[in-house]
Design a protein around this motif. Structure first.
Motif, PDB file in Angstrom:
ATOM      1  N   PRO A  78      30.176  11.730  38.158  1.00 32.94           N
ATOM      2  CA  PRO A  78      30.028  10.965  39.391  1.00 32.94           C
ATOM      3  C   PRO A  78      31.252  11.123  40.302  1.00 32.94           C
ATOM      4  O   PRO A  78      32.386  11.063  39.842  1.00 32.94           O
ATOM      5  N   LEU A  79      30.972  11.376  41.555  1.00 34.14           N
ATOM      6  CA  LEU A  79      32.041  11.453  42.562  1.00 34.14           C
ATOM      7  C   LEU A  79      32.373  10.049  43.027  1.00 34.14           C
ATOM      8  O   LEU A  79      31.476   9.248  43.189  1.00 34.14           O
ATOM      9  N   PRO A  80      33.555   9.706  43.312  1.00 35.44           N
ATOM     10  CA  PRO A  80      34.789  10.459  43.134  1.00 35.44           C
ATOM     11  C   PRO A  80      35.509  10.108  41.845  1.00 35.44           C
ATOM     12  O   PRO A  80      36.643  10.498  41.643  1.00 35.44           O
ATOM     13  N   HIS A  81      34.878   9.378  40.949  1.00 37.25           N
ATOM     14  CA  HIS A  81      35.578   8.784  39.809  1.00 37.25           C
ATOM     15  C   HIS A  81      35.855   9.741  38.651  1.00 37.25           C
ATOM     16  O   HIS A  81      36.971   9.819  38.167  1.00 37.25           O
ATOM     17  N   ARG A  82      34.852  10.427  38.150  1.00 38.82           N
ATOM     18  CA  ARG A  82      35.025  11.263  36.958  1.00 38.82           C
ATOM     19  C   ARG A  82      34.514  12.679  37.205  1.00 38.82           C
ATOM     20  O   ARG A  82      33.715  13.192  36.450  1.00 38.82           O
ATOM     21  N   GLY A  97      41.583  42.128  37.658  1.00 38.56           N
ATOM     22  CA  GLY A  97      41.707  41.688  36.273  1.00 38.56           C
ATOM     23  C   GLY A  97      42.743  40.609  36.045  1.00 38.56           C
ATOM     24  O   GLY A  97      42.859  40.091  34.945  1.00 38.56           O
ATOM     25  N   SER A  98      43.550  40.287  37.067  1.00 40.67           N
ATOM     26  CA  SER A  98      44.574  39.259  36.869  1.00 40.67           C
ATOM     27  C   SER A  98      44.008  37.879  37.194  1.00 40.67           C
ATOM     28  O   SER A  98      43.304  37.695  38.180  1.00 40.67           O
ATOM     29  N   HIS A  99      44.307  36.933  36.327  1.00 40.49           N
ATOM     30  CA  HIS A  99      43.916  35.537  36.525  1.00 40.49           C
ATOM     31  C   HIS A  99      45.180  34.698  36.549  1.00 40.49           C
ATOM     32  O   HIS A  99      46.011  34.795  35.655  1.00 40.49           O
ATOM     33  N   TRP A 100      45.330  33.887  37.551  1.00 37.42           N
ATOM     34  CA  TRP A 100      46.462  32.972  37.569  1.00 37.42           C
ATOM     35  C   TRP A 100      46.185  31.764  36.690  1.00 37.42           C
ATOM     36  O   TRP A 100      47.024  31.297  35.980  1.00 37.42           O
ATOM     37  N   ILE A 101      44.960  31.262  36.793  1.00 41.85           N
ATOM     38  CA  ILE A 101      44.569  30.110  35.995  1.00 41.85           C
ATOM     39  C   ILE A 101      43.077  30.229  35.725  1.00 41.85           C
ATOM     40  O   ILE A 101      42.320  30.625  36.588  1.00 41.85           O
ATOM     41  N   ALA A 102      42.686  29.950  34.509  1.00 44.70           N
ATOM     42  CA  ALA A 102      41.273  30.041  34.177  1.00 44.70           C
ATOM     43  C   ALA A 102      40.920  29.075  33.045  1.00 44.70           C
ATOM     44  O   ALA A 102      40.495  29.492  31.973  1.00 44.70           O
ATOM     45  N   PRO A 103      41.091  27.762  33.255  1.00 46.53           N
ATOM     46  CA  PRO A 103      40.688  26.825  32.206  1.00 46.53           C
ATOM     47  C   PRO A 103      39.170  26.734  32.139  1.00 46.53           C
ATOM     48  O   PRO A 103      38.482  26.956  33.123  1.00 46.53           O
ATOM     49  N   LYS A 104      38.651  26.428  30.968  1.00 47.26           N
ATOM     50  CA  LYS A 104      37.203  26.268  30.816  1.00 47.26           C
ATOM     51  C   LYS A 104      36.721  25.002  31.502  1.00 47.26           C
ATOM     52  O   LYS A 104      35.638  24.952  32.035  1.00 47.26           O
ATOM     53  N   CYS A 105      37.556  23.954  31.469  1.00 43.08           N
ATOM     54  CA  CYS A 105      37.133  22.671  32.035  1.00 43.08           C
ATOM     55  C   CYS A 105      38.363  21.880  32.443  1.00 43.08           C
ATOM     56  O   CYS A 105      39.373  21.896  31.764  1.00 43.08           O
ATOM     57  N   ALA A 106      38.279  21.210  33.573  1.00 46.87           N
ATOM     58  CA  ALA A 106      39.369  20.352  34.048  1.00 46.87           C
ATOM     59  C   ALA A 106      38.760  19.099  34.645  1.00 46.87           C
ATOM     60  O   ALA A 106      37.754  19.164  35.340  1.00 46.87           O
ATOM     61  N   GLY A 107      39.373  17.966  34.378  1.00 49.02           N
ATOM     62  CA  GLY A 107      38.869  16.704  34.907  1.00 49.02           C
ATOM     63  C   GLY A 107      39.895  16.046  35.800  1.00 49.02           C
ATOM     64  O   GLY A 107      41.037  16.490  35.882  1.00 49.02           O
ATOM     65  N   ASN A 108      39.523  14.969  36.453  1.00 54.05           N
ATOM     66  CA  ASN A 108      40.458  14.287  37.338  1.00 54.05           C
ATOM     67  C   ASN A 108      41.014  13.011  36.707  1.00 54.05           C
ATOM     68  O   ASN A 108      41.465  12.130  37.393  1.00 54.05           O
ATOM     69  N   ARG A 109      41.006  12.926  35.385  1.00 52.73           N
ATOM     70  CA  ARG A 109      41.624  11.789  34.703  1.00 52.73           C
ATOM     71  C   ARG A 109      43.114  12.052  34.573  1.00 52.73           C
ATOM     72  O   ARG A 109      43.603  13.138  34.842  1.00 52.73           O
ATOM     73  N   SER A 110      43.855  11.048  34.088  1.00 50.89           N
ATOM     74  CA  SER A 110      45.299  11.190  34.009  1.00 50.89           C
ATOM     75  C   SER A 110      45.713  12.204  32.939  1.00 50.89           C
ATOM     76  O   SER A 110      46.791  12.761  32.995  1.00 50.89           O
ATOM     77  N   SER A 111      44.872  12.463  31.948  1.00 47.73           N
ATOM     78  CA  SER A 111      45.212  13.399  30.896  1.00 47.73           C
ATOM     79  C   SER A 111      44.022  14.320  30.633  1.00 47.73           C
ATOM     80  O   SER A 111      42.908  13.870  30.471  1.00 47.73           O
ATOM     81  N   PHE A 112      44.289  15.616  30.545  1.00 54.01           N
ATOM     82  CA  PHE A 112      43.216  16.566  30.267  1.00 54.01           C
ATOM     83  C   PHE A 112      42.781  16.482  28.803  1.00 54.01           C
ATOM     84  O   PHE A 112      41.739  16.936  28.445  1.00 54.01           O
ATOM     85  N   SER A 113      43.616  15.909  27.952  1.00 58.34           N
ATOM     86  CA  SER A 113      43.262  15.805  26.551  1.00 58.34           C
ATOM     87  C   SER A 113      42.529  14.504  26.230  1.00 58.34           C
ATOM     88  O   SER A 113      42.320  14.178  25.077  1.00 58.34           O
TER      89      SER A 113
END
Length: 118
Positions: A78-82, A97-113
């Motif tokens: 849900p925008l804009p919360h999660r 072939g160069s990637h600066w950043i390529a995470p599989k998933c990123a969220g907008n919470r305080s911690s990605f873990s």
């Protein structure tokens, strides 16, 4: 007290009420229209096609043709919360072939873990 004492007639008072109601209706329209449009846009962005539109818009605005390309696999939540980004990729077009950043998933919470993405 008669109408002659106040200097107003019933017709004149009713005309004043009309203008007051018209003024209040205009103010309500000016105030409520943007709020309703914003709400409708936010509801539209909650749909799958709305989130795809948002991802495409972000890609177009953030990418620099010929230099840097940003791609977003999908947006979820849900925008804009999660809001969660799936398969975010930032590439340098000058070096294939160069990637600066390529995470599989990123969220907008305080911690990605925090388990925001699965």
């Amino acid at each position: 007290m008669s109408h002659a004492d106040t200097g107003t007639s019933p017709t004149r008072r009713r005309g004043g009420r009309f203008w007051l109601r018209l003024f209040l209706a205009a103010v309500a329209t000016v105030v409520l229209a943007p709020v309703l449009l914003f709400g409708a846009a936010l509801l539209g962005l909650q749909t799958e096609s709305g989130q795809r539109f948002l991802a495409d818009t972000i890609e177009q605005l953030a990418s620099d043709p010929g230099r840097m390309e940003i791609s977003i696999g999908a947006l979820e939540g849900p925008l804009p919360h999660r809001l969660q980004l799936h398969e975010l990729s930032i590439r340098d077009r000058r070096e294939p072939g160069s990637h600066w950043i390529a995470p599989k998933c990123a969220g907008n919470r305080s911690s990605f873990s925090s388990g925001a993405c699965r």
